[in-house]
Design an enzyme around this catalytic site. Structure first.
Site, mmCIF file in Angstrom:
data_model
loop_
_atom_site.group_PDB
_atom_site.id
_atom_site.type_symbol
_atom_site.label_atom_id
_atom_site.label_comp_id
_atom_site.label_asym_id
_atom_site.label_seq_id
_atom_site.Cartn_x
_atom_site.Cartn_y
_atom_site.Cartn_z
ATOM 1 N N LYS A 171 0.859 -1.176 0.000
ATOM 2 C CA LYS A 171 0.000 0.000 0.000
ATOM 3 C C LYS A 171 0.903 1.235 0.000
ATOM 4 O O LYS A 171 1.397 1.670 1.037
ATOM 5 C CB LYS A 171 -0.933 0.058 1.213
ATOM 6 C CG LYS A 171 -1.986 1.195 1.064
ATOM 7 C CD LYS A 171 -2.507 1.721 2.387
ATOM 8 C CE LYS A 171 -1.615 2.761 2.981
ATOM 9 N NZ LYS A 171 -1.545 4.042 2.198
ATOM 10 N N GLY A 202 -4.860 2.987 -1.122
ATOM 11 C CA GLY A 202 -5.797 3.313 -0.061
ATOM 12 C C GLY A 202 -5.163 4.265 0.924
ATOM 13 O O GLY A 202 -3.967 4.571 0.837
ATOM 14 N N ASP A 203 -5.952 4.736 1.863
ATOM 15 C CA ASP A 203 -5.407 5.616 2.891
ATOM 16 C C ASP A 203 -5.126 4.818 4.155
ATOM 17 O O ASP A 203 -5.423 3.625 4.262
ATOM 18 C CB ASP A 203 -6.336 6.807 3.158
ATOM 19 C CG ASP A 203 -7.742 6.392 3.563
ATOM 20 O OD1 ASP A 203 -7.937 5.231 3.977
ATOM 21 O OD2 ASP A 203 -8.654 7.243 3.465
ATOM 22 N N GLY A 204 -4.531 5.492 5.141
ATOM 23 C CA GLY A 204 -4.166 4.800 6.370
ATOM 24 C C GLY A 204 -5.353 4.278 7.140
ATOM 25 O O GLY A 204 -5.326 3.157 7.678
ATOM 26 N N GLY A 206 -8.181 3.394 5.985
ATOM 27 C CA GLY A 206 -8.854 2.332 5.258
ATOM 28 C C GLY A 206 -7.960 1.116 5.072
ATOM 29 O O GLY A 206 -7.827 0.271 5.966
ATOM 30 N N VAL A 207 -7.322 1.019 3.923
ATOM 31 C CA VAL A 207 -6.515 -0.151 3.589
ATOM 32 C C VAL A 207 -5.369 -0.346 4.582
ATOM 33 O O VAL A 207 -5.040 -1.480 4.956
ATOM 34 C CB VAL A 207 -5.979 -0.041 2.143
ATOM 35 C CG1 VAL A 207 -5.010 -1.175 1.829
ATOM 36 C CG2 VAL A 207 -7.138 -0.066 1.153
ATOM 37 N N GLY A 208 -4.760 0.748 5.044
ATOM 38 C CA GLY A 208 -3.672 0.614 6.009
ATOM 39 C C GLY A 208 -4.109 -0.093 7.274
ATOM 40 O O GLY A 208 -3.447 -1.031 7.749
ATOM 41 N N GLU A 378 8.971 16.970 14.879
ATOM 42 C CA GLU A 378 9.476 16.751 13.526
ATOM 43 C C GLU A 378 8.679 17.642 12.572
ATOM 44 O O GLU A 378 7.495 17.389 12.321
ATOM 45 C CB GLU A 378 9.344 15.283 13.129
ATOM 46 C CG GLU A 378 9.976 14.980 11.787
ATOM 47 C CD GLU A 378 9.841 13.524 11.388
ATOM 48 O OE1 GLU A 378 10.775 13.004 10.767
ATOM 49 O OE2 GLU A 378 8.798 12.917 11.685
#
Length: 475
Positions: A171, A202-204, A206-208, A378
């Site tokens: 991903k 996908g985004d974090g 969702g798929v992440g 950061e």
């Protein structure tokens, strides 16, 4: 505009289960340059299922067979390098010369490094005359990669996973997905068996998250923010899968009184490289009091002289930040810094002549103390904080006073001091006097900079399980 909605699953390009378009924005222009689709649970399940089905056969292939396919992948990567350079330059804003030399170059360099490490790598090791230690692929791996060095991170994960006999689902960042899709084309062209390598955008959230919690995923390798790394670790905990994390950094660059006369200039240039969007950037410059005023002046001059411009232009300039969200974050932290420390270069807003695009001014703060926000967080932009110190002991204390521990830097002509300080710095890497690391060096950090190591034989070992077998008859 590019239309790249399909995912690569089980050796084929397939449409998403449910349409969910996502615009990819060119950060140099703020205009849409491509459209992808964000995956759903059904897409994740299909990719993981393909990887699981392919694992038994792929894990039993010979070392020689896997090496031959990776060599072919390297040949394709090099042959199509300009396509990759253009993709990364457009999606994440790396100036085209930087994209060709360093963004694309990093991927080729690590590919070559893994092939070299693989030549002498043994998956069977004698423990005693009758006992073997076997190193075996861990299984199905979820590879979640960031937008700032796309090929560097994809290669550091996908290639050792391929080499060790794992299967995987990649991903890439939804902000910069075009390079990952191109890499999938390279894998397909190289002829890896269906299901060994899969890609779902996908985004974090969702798929992440779906990959991190998936019961059929044996390992997650993630590069990104510490915040996201914590979330992935929690999601993975229920299934006790292995989690390898390469996270944030707040590197200290210690310039002692006997450092090279141009050490501050070199440090500022390194901080601003890739528009400051590197986890190992030396963003805290610690300078001995005797060299402090000189270093502040030199860093300010370097920032002022650093040209900012579109990624499509050739030259040694820096490009835009990757997105509006990143631009807004950096601007907010610069504003915070202006209330904390002394601004000596840069500041708020875009550089002169740039009215569109996510461009930030190379910025330098002096008289920073290590408890300030700009010294703790950061920033991930072209922002340098300069902190004075009096003694070696104080320099080490300041450098280590951070939740991060990825890369620190030392500048001194005293070899004994350089070694002594390097031993005391709490970070996974210490670069001294501008000497870069060799091919295959272990990349990774201490503390909230993550765990695990990438690159060379260390990177191969991350994807392996260790099995002890007694009573192994002599062969």
């Amino acid at each position: 505009m590019l239309e790249k909605r399909d995912f690569y699953i089980n050796g084929q390009w397939v449409a998403p289960a449910t349409s969910n378009d996502f615009a990819v924005i060119d950060p140099s222009t703020e205009e849409q340059c491509a459209v992808i689709s964000l995956g759903a649970q059904a897409d994740t399940d299909a990719a993981v299922g393909a990887a699981r089905a392919a694992f038994d056969s792929w894990s039993q292939t010979s070392k020689e067979e896997r090496a031959a396919l990776i060599r072919k992948l390297l040949d394709i990567y090099n042959a199509r390098a300009e396509e990759m350079a253009q993709a990364m330059s457009m999606e994440m804003g790396a100036p085209i010369d930087l994209s060709r030399a360093q963004q694309v170059g990093a991927g080729a360099w690590h590919l070559e490094g893994f092939l070299k490490a693989f030549e002498d790598f043994s998956f069977e090791r004698d423990h005693t005359a009758t006992e073997k230690t076997l190193l075996e692929p861990i299984g199905v791996c979820a590879l979640i990669t960031p937008w700032n060095w796309p090929m560097n991170q994809i290669v550091l994960k996908a290639v050792p996973a391929l080499a060790t006999g794992c299967t995987m689902v990649l991903k890439p960042s939804e902000i910069a997905p075009l390079s990952g899709l191109l890499f999938a084309e390279f894998v397909h062209e190289a002829g890896f068996p269906p299901g060994v390598f899969n890609l779902v955008n996908g985004d974090g959230a969702g798929v992440g998250s779906q990959l991190s919690a998936h019961p059929e995923v044996d390992m997650v390798s993630f590069t990104g923010s510490t915040r996201a790394g914590i979330a992935i670790s929690k999601a993975a905990a229920d299934t006790l899968k292995r989690v390898s994390l390469e996270l944030g950094g707040k590197g200290a660059n210690i310039i002692f009184d006997d450092a090279h006369p141009k050490a501050a200039k070199a440090g500022a240039i390194r901080c601003f490289r890739n528009t400051g969007q590197s986890c190992n950037a030396p963003t805290r410059m610690l300078v001995h009091r005797s060299r402090y005023d000189e270093a502040v002046e030199m860093a300010a001059e370097t920032a002022t002289a650093t040209h900012v411009g579109p990624a499509s232009e050739e030259g040694r300039h820096i490009g835009p930040l990757v997105s509006k969200a990143q631009f807004d974050k950096v601007q907010a932290l610069i504003e915070t810094g202006m209330g904390e420390a002394r601004l000596v270069a840069g500041g708020l807003g875009r550089p002169d002549g740039l009215n569109r695009g996510f461009y930030a001014k190379p910025t330098v703060f002096a008289d920073v103390t290590n408890d300030m926000t700009i010294a703790r967080e950061e920033i991930f932009g072209p922002v340098l904080s300069i902190i004075p110190f009096e003694t070696e002991e104080e320099a080490v204390r300041i450098a280590n006073d951070t939740p991060y521990g990825l890369t620190n830097y030392i500048q001194t002509e005293d070899d004994e001091k350089r070694r002594r300080v390097a031993r005391r710095l709490r970070s996974g890497m210490v670069e001294t006097n501008g000497q870069g690391f060799a091919q295959g060096s272990p990349f990774g950090g201490y503390k909230q900079s993550g765990n695990g190591r990438e690159g060379g034989s260390y990177g191969l070992e991350e994807f392996l399980e260790v099995k002890a077998v007694s009573g192994w008859a002599a062969e």
